[in-house]
Motif scaffolding. Structure first.
Motif, mmCIF file in Angstrom:
data_model
loop_
_atom_site.group_PDB
_atom_site.id
_atom_site.type_symbol
_atom_site.label_atom_id
_atom_site.label_comp_id
_atom_site.label_asym_id
_atom_site.label_seq_id
_atom_site.Cartn_x
_atom_site.Cartn_y
_atom_site.Cartn_z
ATOM 1 N N LEU A 62 0.829 -1.207 0.000
ATOM 2 C CA LEU A 62 0.000 0.000 0.000
ATOM 3 C C LEU A 62 0.864 1.257 0.000
ATOM 4 N N VAL A 63 1.929 1.239 0.790
ATOM 5 C CA VAL A 63 2.828 2.393 0.861
ATOM 6 C C VAL A 63 3.525 2.616 -0.475
ATOM 7 N N GLU A 64 3.942 1.538 -1.109
ATOM 8 C CA GLU A 64 4.621 1.654 -2.395
ATOM 9 C C GLU A 64 3.719 2.277 -3.455
ATOM 10 N N ARG A 65 2.445 1.864 -3.467
ATOM 11 C CA ARG A 65 1.512 2.429 -4.443
ATOM 12 C C ARG A 65 1.159 3.870 -4.115
ATOM 13 N N ALA A 66 1.149 4.222 -2.830
ATOM 14 C CA ALA A 66 0.772 5.576 -2.427
ATOM 15 C C ALA A 66 1.875 6.587 -2.670
ATOM 16 N N ALA A 67 3.118 6.132 -2.781
ATOM 17 C CA ALA A 67 4.265 7.044 -2.855
ATOM 18 C C ALA A 67 4.186 8.011 -4.025
ATOM 19 N N GLY A 68 3.572 7.607 -5.123
ATOM 20 C CA GLY A 68 3.539 8.480 -6.301
ATOM 21 C C GLY A 68 2.199 9.122 -6.565
ATOM 22 N N ASN A 69 1.243 8.951 -5.628
ATOM 23 C CA ASN A 69 -0.117 9.458 -5.840
ATOM 24 C C ASN A 69 -0.530 10.409 -4.723
ATOM 25 N N PRO A 70 -1.566 11.231 -4.956
ATOM 26 C CA PRO A 70 -2.058 12.130 -3.902
ATOM 27 C C PRO A 70 -2.575 11.335 -2.700
ATOM 28 N N SER A 71 -2.478 11.935 -1.526
ATOM 29 C CA SER A 71 -2.937 11.244 -0.321
ATOM 30 C C SER A 71 -4.443 11.018 -0.343
ATOM 31 N N SER A 72 -5.172 11.815 -1.110
ATOM 32 C CA SER A 72 -6.620 11.616 -1.206
ATOM 33 C C SER A 72 -6.961 10.270 -1.837
ATOM 34 N N LEU A 197 3.804 21.270 2.764
ATOM 35 C CA LEU A 197 4.207 19.888 2.523
ATOM 36 C C LEU A 197 3.313 19.239 1.470
ATOM 37 N N GLY A 198 2.064 19.678 1.428
ATOM 38 C CA GLY A 198 1.135 19.129 0.453
ATOM 39 C C GLY A 198 1.418 19.561 -0.963
ATOM 40 N N LYS A 199 2.111 20.676 -1.139
ATOM 41 C CA LYS A 199 2.389 21.185 -2.481
ATOM 42 C C LYS A 199 3.649 20.576 -3.087
ATOM 43 N N GLN A 200 4.640 20.293 -2.241
ATOM 44 C CA GLN A 200 5.916 19.775 -2.781
ATOM 45 C C GLN A 200 5.748 18.319 -3.215
ATOM 46 N N LYS A 201 6.548 17.928 -4.203
ATOM 47 C CA LYS A 201 6.455 16.574 -4.749
ATOM 48 C C LYS A 201 7.754 15.783 -4.619
ATOM 49 N N GLU A 202 8.749 16.378 -3.950
ATOM 50 C CA GLU A 202 10.026 15.684 -3.805
ATOM 51 C C GLU A 202 9.923 14.505 -2.847
ATOM 52 N N HIS A 203 9.152 14.670 -1.774
ATOM 53 C CA HIS A 203 9.058 13.638 -0.751
ATOM 54 C C HIS A 203 7.588 13.357 -0.434
ATOM 55 N N PRO A 204 7.179 12.078 -0.421
ATOM 56 C CA PRO A 204 5.815 11.748 0.009
ATOM 57 C C PRO A 204 5.623 12.086 1.486
ATOM 58 N N VAL A 205 4.381 12.292 1.878
ATOM 59 C CA VAL A 205 4.059 12.664 3.254
ATOM 60 C C VAL A 205 3.111 11.620 3.843
ATOM 61 N N SER A 249 -5.284 17.536 0.755
ATOM 62 C CA SER A 249 -4.495 16.407 0.281
ATOM 63 C C SER A 249 -3.039 16.799 0.103
ATOM 64 N N PHE A 250 -2.154 15.806 0.285
ATOM 65 C CA PHE A 250 -0.743 15.970 -0.055
ATOM 66 C C PHE A 250 -0.556 15.541 -1.505
ATOM 67 N N ALA A 251 0.294 16.242 -2.232
ATOM 68 C CA ALA A 251 0.519 15.906 -3.646
ATOM 69 C C ALA A 251 1.001 14.470 -3.797
ATOM 70 N N ARG A 252 1.799 14.017 -2.862
ATOM 71 C CA ARG A 252 2.224 12.616 -2.796
ATOM 72 C C ARG A 252 2.148 12.175 -1.340
ATOM 73 N N GLY A 253 1.562 11.019 -1.103
ATOM 74 C CA GLY A 253 1.524 10.552 0.270
ATOM 75 C C GLY A 253 0.300 9.732 0.595
ATOM 76 N N ALA A 254 0.050 9.583 1.907
ATOM 77 C CA ALA A 254 -1.050 8.743 2.371
ATOM 78 C C ALA A 254 -1.470 9.173 3.770
ATOM 79 N N VAL A 255 -2.684 8.789 4.137
ATOM 80 C CA VAL A 255 -3.206 8.990 5.490
ATOM 81 C C VAL A 255 -3.600 7.621 6.038
ATOM 82 N N PHE A 256 -3.024 7.253 7.177
ATOM 83 C CA PHE A 256 -3.335 5.976 7.815
ATOM 84 C C PHE A 256 -3.869 6.241 9.217
ATOM 85 N N GLY A 257 -4.907 5.524 9.591
ATOM 86 C CA GLY A 257 -5.445 5.602 10.942
ATOM 87 C C GLY A 257 -5.596 4.211 11.520
#
Length: 383
Positions: A62-72, A197-205, A249-257
Motif C-alpha cells: 500500500l505504501v509503495e503504491r501511495a508514494a507516487g499518488n495524492p494522499s486523497s 508539505l502538500g504542495k511539494q512533490k520531492e518527498h511523500p508525506v 491532500s498531499f501531492a504525494r503521500g497517504a493517510v493511515f489511521g
C-alpha cells in the motif's frame, strides 16, 4: 540479536521473523511518542522489536503504491477486534515510511487532541477553537523528526502572521521559528506547514493517527456556556479530519489511521461505523432507528477505506513472537513448548492475549510491578 527492520527484511520468506527497530535516536517514536501499551511492552523488552506479519507485507504494498499518488487516493483505516495488532501495524507503517525518506507525521494518541488536557482559545479569524500548545508541540515534533528533509524545502508563497511574514522562497525553518517565537501563531503555522508539505512533490508525506476513533466522537472541551465543543471545531482534530476525509491532500503521500476499541472514554462511534461501512455486528453492536446520526461527522470519513487486520496470529507468526520474547530474556528460563502451546491455545491467536495473558504469565516478576510512568530510555512519551 535480531536483524533490523528494513526493506531488505520485509520479504515473504521472513514472515514470522522478529526484527529490531534500529537507530532509536532517529526514530519518529523518539519525538512523537508511542501508544501506552506499546511503550510498556518495549520497556519489558531489551530493545524495541516487532515481528513481520502477512499484514506487514500488505502494508508495504500500500505504501509503495501511495508514494507516487495524492494522499486523497490512499486513505486507509486499520480496523479489527481488540488486541489484533492495529497499533503495531501502524507503527510499522511509520517506521517503513521513515526509512523510505517520507515526511512522517505520527500522532500515537489522538485522544490527547480532544480530552481537554491542553488550552483552547476561540479564534475570531476562523471562528473555531485553536489549541496553541498542542499545535506548537506538533510543529516541534514534525521539524525534529524530519529535519534533514525539511531543511531542503522552501515556501511556495508569502504567509502573514500578524505583523510578521515569511516571503516565498524562504526555508520552511522560518515557519518553525515563528511558532517558537510566539506560540499564539502555532495553530496557523501548523496549517501552513501541512499545506506547504502538500504542495511539494520531492518527498511523500505520511499522516498516521492512532486512536483515530477519538476524533469522531464527543470531546471533553467546553465552550464558555459549558456546552460540548465538537471535534471539527477544534483546530488540530479538524485539520487531521480534513486530510482523512480528502478535503485536503498531499501531492504525494497517504493517510493511515488505527481504531482502538478498548478506549472506553473515546469509543468507536456509530457515525464512524457507518462512515467506514463496517458491519454493525462486528463488535456486538446493533443499530437502532432512534440513535442520533451526524452526517457532518461522516463527511470527514468520505472515501476512507477500512483495512481489516487479521483476527489472530498464524502459527508461524506466533512462533516468531514467542521467540522474540524468549531471546529478549523477558520470560522465565523454563518457558518452552508447553508454555507456547498453552498461550497460543488460550488466546485463540489474538496477539495481545498471547503476550499479556499467555507469555507474561511465565515472568519471574509479575508485569504489574513494572512502573508504567518511568520513561523509556530511548523513546519519549507524547503528551
Amino acid at each position: 540479536m535480531f536483524p533490523e527492520f528494513s526493506e531488505r527484511t520485509l520479504q515473504p520468506q521472513n514472515i514470522g521473523k522478529p526484527v529490531l527497530y534500529a537507530n532509536p535516536q532517529t526514530s519518529p517514536a523518539r519525538y512523537f511518542g508511542l501508544p501506552k501499551t506499546t511503550l510498556v511492552e518495549f520497556r519489558l523488552l531489551t530493545q524495541p522489536c516487532t515481528i513481520i506479519r502477512e499484514s506487514t507485507l500488505q502494508m508495504t504494498g500500500l505504501v509503495e503504491r501511495a508514494a507516487g499518488n495524492p494522499s486523497s487516493d490512499s486513505r486507509i483505516c486499520y480496523v479489527g477486534s481488540a488486541g489484533t495488532g492495529k497499533s503495531h501495524l501502524l507503527l510499522q507503517t511509520v517506521q517503513h515510511c521513515h526509512l523510505q525518506k517520507w515526511v512522517v507525521i505520527y500522532i500515537p494518541r489522538a485522544y490527547a487532541t480532544v480530552d481537554s488536557t491542553t488550552t483552547h482559545v476561540y479564534d475570531l479569524r476562523t471562528r473555531t477553537y485553536v489549541q496553541p500548545f498542542f499545535s506548537w508541540q506538533l510543529v516541534q515534533r514534525i521539524f525534529s523528526t524530519n529535519q534533514a528533509i525539511l531543511d531542503t524545502l522552501t515556501t511556495t508563497e508569502k504567509h502573514d502572521f500578524g505583523k510578521v511574514s515569511v516571503e516565498a522562497g524562504q526555508p520552511l525553518q522560518e515557519l518553525h521559528r515563528i511558532a517558537e517565537t510566539d506560540k499564539y501563531f502555532a495553530p496557523q503555522v501548523l496549517e501552513v506547514v501541512l499545506a506547504e508539505l502538500g504542495k511539494q512533490k520531492e518527498h511523500p508525506v505520511l499522516l498516521a493517527v492512532d486512536d483515530f476513533q477519538s476524533l469522531y466522537g464527543k470531546t471533553k472541551y467546553k465552550d464558555p456556556h459549558f456546552d460540548g465543543i465538537t471535534s471539527y471545531h477544534l483546530n488540530v482534530p479538524r485539520l487531521i479530519m480534513e486530510y482523512a476525509g480528502g478535503r485536503k491532500s498531499f501531492a504525494r503521500g497517504a493517510v493511515f489511521g488505527a481504531l482502538r476499541s478498548t478506549n472506553t472514554q473515546f469509543p468507536v462511534s456509530n457515525d464512524m461505523y457507518m462512515g467506514l461501512g463496517l458491519d454493525e455486528f462486528e463488535e456486538g453492536r446493533a443499530w437502532s432507528p432512534y440513535q442520533k446520526q451526524r452526517k457532518s461527522v461522516r463527511e470527514y470519513l468520505d472515501g476512507m477505506v477500512p483495512l481489516h487486520v487479521p483476527e489472530g496470529l498464524t502459527a508461524t507468526e506466533a512462533t516468531g513472537l514467542f521467540e522474540l520474547w524468549r531471546q529478549s530474556r523477558a520470560m522465565a528460563a523454563e518457558a518452552g513448548d508447553s508454555t507456547f502451546m498453552a498461550a497460543y491455545t488460550q488466546s485463540g491467536g489474538n496477539p495481545r492475549e498471547f503476550v499479556w495473558n499467555g507469555i507474561m504469565k511465565s515472568f519471574a516478576t509479575p508485569p504489574l510491578e513494572v512502573d508504567a510512568t518511568r520513561p523509556f530510555p530511548q523513546l519519549t512519551v507524547m503528551a
